[in-house]
Design a protein around this motif. Structure first.
Motif, mmCIF file in Angstrom:
data_model
loop_
_atom_site.group_PDB
_atom_site.id
_atom_site.type_symbol
_atom_site.label_atom_id
_atom_site.label_comp_id
_atom_site.label_asym_id
_atom_site.label_seq_id
_atom_site.Cartn_x
_atom_site.Cartn_y
_atom_site.Cartn_z
ATOM 1 N N VAL A 160 -4.637 -0.273 -4.106
ATOM 2 C CA VAL A 160 -4.830 0.257 -2.749
ATOM 3 C C VAL A 160 -4.178 -0.625 -1.694
ATOM 4 O O VAL A 160 -4.123 -0.247 -0.518
ATOM 5 C CB VAL A 160 -6.319 0.472 -2.400
ATOM 6 N N LYS A 161 -3.653 -1.777 -2.075
ATOM 7 C CA LYS A 161 -2.972 -2.675 -1.145
ATOM 8 C C LYS A 161 -1.458 -2.626 -1.325
ATOM 9 O O LYS A 161 -0.738 -3.500 -0.855
ATOM 10 C CB LYS A 161 -3.494 -4.108 -1.304
ATOM 11 N N PRO A 217 1.869 0.077 -0.669
ATOM 12 C CA PRO A 217 2.179 1.279 0.108
ATOM 13 C C PRO A 217 2.222 2.579 -0.697
ATOM 14 O O PRO A 217 1.922 3.648 -0.168
ATOM 15 C CB PRO A 217 3.564 0.978 0.708
ATOM 16 N N SER A 218 2.543 2.515 -1.994
ATOM 17 C CA SER A 218 2.636 3.736 -2.800
ATOM 18 C C SER A 218 1.285 4.428 -2.954
ATOM 19 O O SER A 218 1.225 5.626 -3.240
ATOM 20 C CB SER A 218 3.229 3.427 -4.182
ATOM 21 N N TRP A 219 0.193 3.709 -2.779
ATOM 22 C CA TRP A 219 -1.133 4.305 -2.877
ATOM 23 C C TRP A 219 -1.372 5.268 -1.715
ATOM 24 O O TRP A 219 -2.054 6.268 -1.844
ATOM 25 C CB TRP A 219 -2.186 3.201 -2.898
ATOM 26 N N TRP A 220 -0.785 4.961 -0.543
ATOM 27 C CA TRP A 220 -1.042 5.718 0.680
ATOM 28 C C TRP A 220 0.084 6.674 1.051
ATOM 29 O O TRP A 220 -0.125 7.616 1.808
ATOM 30 C CB TRP A 220 -1.280 4.753 1.844
ATOM 31 N N ASP A 221 1.294 6.429 0.559
ATOM 32 C CA ASP A 221 2.467 7.226 0.949
ATOM 33 C C ASP A 221 3.171 7.693 -0.321
ATOM 34 O O ASP A 221 3.753 6.887 -1.043
ATOM 35 C CB ASP A 221 3.398 6.363 1.808
ATOM 36 N N GLU A 222 3.114 9.006 -0.575
ATOM 37 C CA GLU A 222 3.707 9.509 -1.830
ATOM 38 C C GLU A 222 5.214 9.354 -1.867
ATOM 39 O O GLU A 222 5.813 9.451 -2.933
ATOM 40 C CB GLU A 222 3.282 10.955 -2.094
ATOM 41 N N SER A 270 -1.778 -8.477 -0.183
ATOM 42 C CA SER A 270 -1.559 -7.104 0.255
ATOM 43 C C SER A 270 -0.113 -6.933 0.673
ATOM 44 O O SER A 270 0.448 -7.786 1.357
ATOM 45 C CB SER A 270 -2.456 -6.755 1.446
ATOM 46 N N LEU A 320 0.618 -4.083 2.327
ATOM 47 C CA LEU A 320 0.516 -3.091 3.403
ATOM 48 C C LEU A 320 0.921 -3.708 4.731
ATOM 49 O O LEU A 320 0.432 -4.782 5.109
ATOM 50 C CB LEU A 320 -0.914 -2.550 3.504
ATOM 51 N N SER A 346 0.062 -2.848 7.646
ATOM 52 C CA SER A 346 -1.086 -2.996 8.549
ATOM 53 C C SER A 346 -1.828 -4.311 8.299
ATOM 54 O O SER A 346 -2.294 -4.961 9.250
ATOM 55 C CB SER A 346 -2.046 -1.815 8.403
#
Length: 182
Positions: free
Chosen positions: A35-36, A38-43, A69, A71, A73
């Motif tokens: 979850v840390k 980017p591929s987890w949040w952006d397909e 992380s 990410l 953010s």
């Protein structure tokens, strides 16, 4: 290599599992939870692969292996925290004086504000209502934490410190020293 929370690093992915990625930097190992990345949040972001180079921030240096992380953010958040800490005057609270001579004192102390850095100058006496700030007479010569020399400490961390210069005789439990303006 010693990792510090909020530190930014460039790492290489050395292993990939369903729960995250193992990464390496300077012969040390770290871990990025899935979850840390980017591929987890952006397909549209590619999943991590062995050999990928990533820019990361250290989230928890105390874990084994340390957690990072990738990410943006989290990286931006750590930069914001560092900026706030760097812009604040470093404050050091004396817990105990372990050794004292006329020129220097070794103390157990805690950073209670800003970032306290090696080489900073501190006023030799605390400021009281109506009193002028003391001239910066003390210099922070050494910071030892976990048997290692450090360049800085930030709240709420403590360390053994060596202060030298005019005013070492004023150091006692509870005194808070504020770093002089650069």
């Amino acid at each position: 290599m010693t990792f510090h929370d909020g530190q930014e690093l460039d790492v290489t992915v050395t292993g990939v599992a369903p729960v995250g990625s193992q990464v390496g930097v300077d012969g040390e190992i770290g871990f990025i939870d899935q979850v840390k990345h980017p591929s987890w949040w952006d397909e549209e972001a590619a999943p991590p692969r062995v050999g990928d180079r990533l820019h990361v921030v250290v989230l928890d240096a105390s874990r084994e292996p340390p957690r990072f992380s990738a990410l943006q953010s989290d990286i931006d958040g750590a930069r914001g925290i560092r900026r706030v800490l760097d812009d604040s005057a470093g404050q050091l609270q004396i817990y105990s004086v372990e050794d004292r001579s006329a020129e220097a004192a070794v103390c157990v102390a805690r950073c209670v504000g800003g970032v306290v850095r090696l080489g900073q100058r501190f006023g030799a006496a605390p400021v009281t209502d109506g009193a002028e700030a003391a001239r910066p007479g003390l210099v922070l010569d050494r910071i030892i934490r976990y048997d290692s020399d450090m360049d800085f400490i930030e709240p709420p961390h403590g360390a053994t410190v060596r202060l030298s210069g005019d005013g070492v005789d004023l150091l006692k439990r509870g005194v808070i020293l504020t770093a002089a303006a650069e």
